[in-house]
Design a protein around this motif. Structure first.
Motif, short mmCIF file in Angstrom:
data_model
loop_
_atom_site.label_atom_id
_atom_site.label_comp_id
_atom_site.label_asym_id
_atom_site.label_seq_id
_atom_site.Cartn_x
_atom_site.Cartn_y
_atom_site.Cartn_z
N SER A 46 0.80 -1.22 0.00
CA SER A 46 0.00 0.00 0.00
C SER A 46 0.84 1.27 0.00
CB SER A 46 -0.95 0.00 1.20
OG SER A 46 -0.24 -0.25 2.38
N GLN A 49 -0.27 3.93 -4.51
CA GLN A 49 -1.68 3.92 -4.89
C GLN A 49 -1.77 4.45 -6.32
OE1 GLN A 49 -4.89 4.98 -2.04
NE2 GLN A 49 -5.24 6.70 -3.41
N THR A 62 3.61 6.94 -0.83
CA THR A 62 3.68 7.60 0.48
C THR A 62 4.54 6.78 1.45
OG1 THR A 62 1.71 6.52 1.35
CG2 THR A 62 1.37 8.60 0.22
N SER A 63 4.99 7.45 2.47
CA SER A 63 5.77 6.82 3.55
C SER A 63 6.95 6.02 3.00
CB SER A 63 4.87 5.91 4.40
OG SER A 63 3.73 6.60 4.83
N TRP B 84 0.71 14.37 4.34
CA TRP B 84 0.76 12.94 4.64
C TRP B 84 1.59 12.11 3.67
CZ3 TRP B 84 -4.86 14.32 5.37
CH2 TRP B 84 -5.16 14.50 6.73
N GLY B 85 2.13 12.73 2.63
CA GLY B 85 2.86 11.96 1.63
C GLY B 85 4.21 11.47 2.12
N LEU B 95 1.46 9.86 10.08
CA LEU B 95 0.93 8.55 9.71
C LEU B 95 2.02 7.74 9.03
CD1 LEU B 95 -2.58 9.61 8.36
CD2 LEU B 95 -2.03 8.60 10.57
N LEU B 96 2.59 6.79 9.77
CA LEU B 96 3.68 6.00 9.22
C LEU B 96 3.15 4.86 8.37
CD1 LEU B 96 5.99 5.90 12.36
CD2 LEU B 96 6.12 7.42 10.38
N ASN B 97 1.92 4.44 8.64
CA ASN B 97 1.32 3.37 7.86
C ASN B 97 0.84 3.95 6.53
OD1 ASN B 97 -0.74 1.71 6.71
ND2 ASN B 97 -0.83 0.58 8.64
N PRO B 98 1.38 3.44 5.40
CA PRO B 98 1.02 4.04 4.11
C PRO B 98 -0.47 3.91 3.77
CG PRO B 98 2.26 2.01 3.80
CD PRO B 98 2.34 2.34 5.25
N ALA B 99 -1.09 2.82 4.21
CA ALA B 99 -2.52 2.66 3.92
C ALA B 99 -3.32 3.75 4.65
CB ALA B 99 -2.99 1.27 4.36
N ALA B 101 -2.10 6.65 5.50
CA ALA B 101 -1.77 7.93 4.86
C ALA B 101 -2.61 8.14 3.61
CB ALA B 101 -0.28 7.96 4.52
N HIS B 102 -2.71 7.09 2.77
CA HIS B 102 -3.53 7.20 1.56
C HIS B 102 -4.99 7.43 1.94
CE1 HIS B 102 -0.70 6.49 -1.64
NE2 HIS B 102 -0.23 5.41 -1.05
#
Lengths: 129, 196
Positions: A46, A49, A62-63, B84-85, B95-99, B101-102
């Protein structure tokens, strides 16, 4: 769930294809055999996207700082063996770009994230979009 | 090998957060180039310029060509991605969790009621912007000018006092790496994010 599993399976099966599609990555992979063993890499999951608008697909990462504290490169390719990029990715700002596939029907888009010198693959995955 | 330089400056004028300091004055805060978007070794399609103040204030201002984000939804997404990117802004609810963040970006971008018109000062002139507030301390938004888009995200800055200015050649000397010049990955790696 099924699509996720399918995505993973395809991701696994296309790794070799990705190297064939991406000359730089292929060279890097070959070189790394001599220089240093490549660490195993996993699914990008994830972190990326992808969204389609007609023939265009926006890729947002992201991240990405979990993969590297330095700049990275994103190599997209599509089901028709067409490669795009490389696109810049930053641990601070992620990645955000649009590729024009030339077709509006859904297809698998393959994403490979490498370090900035394209010598280490950080993650790879496929996305049906 | 990857051809250098990696970063090639955009073909358009850039914007940065205006802390009312004189050009080249490092006294009020630190400036940096946290990220850019685009193809490797091609002119950047979007460039983010960061500012870190002395009292926990932070700002990122990104400039892009008008057609890079052609519709309002894309622009809201891009503004939210400044928050958040990645980690170019240090925030309490990172938000370290990408899901996640998206999901946060999607949720905020899809809620037109969360965004409202307000003015920001660009080169001292009030310009209509679309912006939203995230929790207490964070604001993000964008301005669509005639030829370019200016995105901004700020932390711990009064939302009614957001100021942006053109990056002049002289201002660009405030950056360890001048955003109007090309740079290699090697040079970019040498620059650590400034601390507040």
């Amino acid at each position: 769930m099924f699509s996720s599993l399918l995505s993973r399976r395809v991701a696994t099966s296309v790794v070799g294809t990705l190297f064939a599609l991406n000359g730089l990555t292929a060279q890097a992979a070959a070189a790394s055999v001599v220089v240093a063993p490549r660490a195993p890499y996993g699914s990008c999951g994830s972190h990326f996207q992808l969204t389609r608008t007609s023939q265009s697909i926006r890729v947002v990462g992201t991240s990405l700082n979990v993969y590297s504290s330095g700049y990275m490169l994103v190599y997209p390719s599509d089901s028709h063996s067409k490669s795009y990029g490389a696109y810049n990715a930053s641990p601070y700002g992620g990645a955000n770009f649009v590729i024009d596939t030339g077709v509006s029907s859904k297809q698998f888009i393959y994403i490979t994230l490498t370090n900035s010198s394209n010598t280490v693959t950080l993650c790879a995955d496929s996305y049906y979009v | 090998m990857i051809a250098s330089p990696a970063y090639v400056p955009a073909s358009f004028k850039l914007f940065e957060y205006d802390d009312l300091s004189d050009p080249g004055d490092l006294g009020r805060g630190s400036r940096w180039l946290p990220s850019w978007q685009g193809r490797l070794a091609h002119p950047a399609e979007e460039v983010s310029l960061g500012w870190v103040g002395k009292n926990q204030q932070q700002a990122v201002v990104a400039t892009a060509a008008l057609d890079r984000h052609p519709n309002e939804y894309d622009r809201r997404v891009n503004a939210a991605l400044l928050v958040w990117g990645g980690n170019q802004l240090k925030r309490n609810d990172q938000l370290l969790n990408p899901a996640l963040a998206h999901a946060a970006v999607d949720e905020l971008s899809g809620r037109t009621d969360r965004w409202s018109a307000r003015d920001v000062l660009i080169d001292g002139v009030p310009v209509p912007a679309i912006a939203t507030r995230i929790q207490e301390e964070t604001v993000c938004g964008y301005v669509a000018a005639l030829t370019h888009l200016v995105f901004f995200a700020t932390v711990n800055i009064d939302p009614w006092e957001i100021r942006i200015r053109s990056l002049t050649d002289r201002n660009a000397t405030s950056y360890l790496l001048d955003p109007y010049f090309s740079h290699t990955f090697e040079a970019l790696r040498q620059v650590a994010p400034p601390q507040s």
